[in-house]
Design a protein around this motif. Structure first.
Motif, short mmCIF file in Angstrom:
data_model
loop_
_atom_site.label_atom_id
_atom_site.label_comp_id
_atom_site.label_asym_id
_atom_site.label_seq_id
_atom_site.Cartn_x
_atom_site.Cartn_y
_atom_site.Cartn_z
N GLU A 264 3.13 -39.73 28.43
CA GLU A 264 3.30 -38.40 27.84
C GLU A 264 3.96 -37.47 28.84
O GLU A 264 3.54 -37.37 29.99
CB GLU A 264 1.96 -37.80 27.41
N LEU A 265 5.01 -36.77 28.39
CA LEU A 265 5.67 -35.73 29.17
C LEU A 265 5.72 -34.48 28.32
O LEU A 265 6.38 -34.44 27.28
CB LEU A 265 7.08 -36.16 29.57
N ASN A 266 5.01 -33.45 28.75
CA ASN A 266 4.92 -32.21 27.99
C ASN A 266 5.43 -31.06 28.85
O ASN A 266 4.76 -30.62 29.78
CB ASN A 266 3.47 -31.95 27.57
N LEU A 267 6.64 -30.60 28.54
CA LEU A 267 7.24 -29.46 29.25
C LEU A 267 7.52 -28.32 28.28
O LEU A 267 8.44 -27.53 28.47
CB LEU A 267 8.54 -29.91 29.94
N GLN A 268 6.72 -28.23 27.24
CA GLN A 268 6.93 -27.24 26.20
C GLN A 268 6.72 -25.82 26.73
O GLN A 268 5.82 -25.56 27.51
CB GLN A 268 5.91 -27.51 25.08
N LEU B 95 7.22 -44.29 27.36
CA LEU B 95 7.02 -42.93 26.84
C LEU B 95 6.71 -42.96 25.33
O LEU B 95 7.48 -43.51 24.54
CB LEU B 95 8.26 -42.09 27.09
N THR B 96 5.59 -42.37 24.95
CA THR B 96 5.22 -42.29 23.54
C THR B 96 5.20 -40.84 23.04
O THR B 96 5.21 -40.62 21.82
CB THR B 96 3.84 -42.91 23.28
N ALA B 97 5.15 -39.86 23.93
CA ALA B 97 5.11 -38.46 23.51
C ALA B 97 6.01 -37.63 24.42
O ALA B 97 5.85 -37.65 25.64
CB ALA B 97 3.68 -37.93 23.56
#
Length: 371
Positions: free
Chosen positions: A149-153, A176-178
């Protein structure tokens, strides 16, 4: 650095580096969010349900590591302090909604450079890191090869780092799935750079776009090729896209082999011409769709006329968001007719539409909802 008790810093390292649910509750019971509950204790997993205080403690640990890692090993007992961040147990970094400076990002980047081999999650949503912060974070992210998961929102990142973000995604393409990139200053050109030559065959959740993205390039070869290569996508969110009927048709065709449970098309300038393609998209995924968001699109009553079949078929809907869609009293009557088709509906958002409090249709709709 010299004023921090050495034993305290070492304990902090060891505790945070081996965080699982029991460790968090034993060592810092007041830092675990009791409402969301502790995570299930699994090997090599870091607690993600930290309170705000817990997140700042994690950030403090990163700063301690970044500072002490450069201290001369001749100063006892700091010799082994740099190694006390246990690589074998570190799995994720979750600092959502904690404002991060460039200095904070530098410290996090240094930690990631050390633990990149086991890091599976980097979640920094709403941290406002900006271009300066991402420049410090980039080397650590680029070193990761097993991100799930990589979240840079919501981080105000611009096209300046599009190539760097694309490299991170390609480096983790098989795991990577998200990927959450919503609400940054990435234009359509920046997204094209990110997805050039990019393939994520196991991606499940994808969000893109924002205020700078006036036209997500669904007709360009880069993003279309990426979406066409996806077969496991369950959640899709696009924001700020200016989509015509041809673009939405292309999107519908590219997503045919996926099983979507969540579709969010926010402020995408969808008009009546787009509704037939949207209807086909709903019919394709009606068996699995639980969340549908179409806020900020001037759909009005056309949505319920041209997409009635698709909307009625989505019997598993739990959330429907139709805020700012120019719905009128006539729309309410049609929506009331649809409600019995959604027996699992938990949330319906209708803010900022053209309703008038004195409308009889509004009262009738309220009665239908009450049933």
């Amino acid at each position: 650095k010299r004023r921090v008790p050495r034993a305290n810093v070492q304990m902090l390292y060891r505790t945070l580096a081996t965080f699982d649910a029991p460790a968090a509750e034993r060592c810092f019971p007041d830092l675990v969010d009791q409402q969301s509950g502790p995570t299930q204790p699994t090997p090599r997993r870091m607690v993600t349900c930290l309170t705000e205080a817990g997140k700042y403690l994690v950030l403090l640990a990163c700063h301690c590591y970044a500072e002490f890692s450069s201290v001369s090993s001749a100063i006892p007992p700091l010799t082994g302090l740099r190694n006390s961040l246990s690589v074998s147990h570190f799995a994720g970094m979750n600092l959502n909604d904690v404002p991060l400076t460039a200095s904070d990002c530098r410290a996090i980047g240094k930690v990631l450079l050390r633990v990149h081999a086991t890091t599976t999650t980097v979640s920094l949503s709403g941290c406002a890191i900006g271009d300066a912060g991402y420049a410090q974070l980039s080397p650590g992210l680029a070193a990761c090869r097993g991100l799930v998961e990589l979240n840079l929102q919501g981080n105000d990142i611009s096209d300046q780092h599009a190539a760097d973000i694309g490299l991170v995604i390609r480096n983790n393409g098989t795991t990577l799935t998200a990927l959450y990139m919503l609400d940054n200053r990435l234009s359509s050109l920046g997204l094209s750079v990110i997805f050039h030559g990019t393939r994520c065959e196991n991606i499940k959740c994808l969000t893109l776009g924002g205020p700078e993205c006036t036209n997500v390039p669904l007709n360009s070869s880069t993003l279309c090729t990426f979406l066409a290569g996806c077969s496991t996508l369950t959640g899709l969110g696009l924001s700020g896209c200016s989509m015509d009927a041809a673009m939405l048709t292309r999107l519908e065709n590219n997503l045919y082999s996926n099983t979507l449970s969540q579709v969010h098309l926010l402020h995408c300038s969808l008009t009546a011409d787009c509704i037939p393609a949207l209807n086909r998209l709903l019919l394709q995924h009606h068996q699995h769709l639980t969340h549908l968001g179409l806020p900020g699109n001037p759909l009005s009553t056309s949505l319920f006329i041209a997409a009635a079949d698709g909307l009625q078929a989505c019997s598993g809907l739990q959330l429907v968001e139709l805020s700012q869609t120019q719905l009128t009293s006539q729309s309410l009557a049609m929506l009331a007719w649809l409600l019995p088709s959604w027996p699992h509906l938990q949330e319906l958002k209708l803010c900022a539409n053209d309703f008038r409090d004195e409308d009889e249709a509004l009262e009738l709709f309220a009665d239908e909802v009450g049933r």
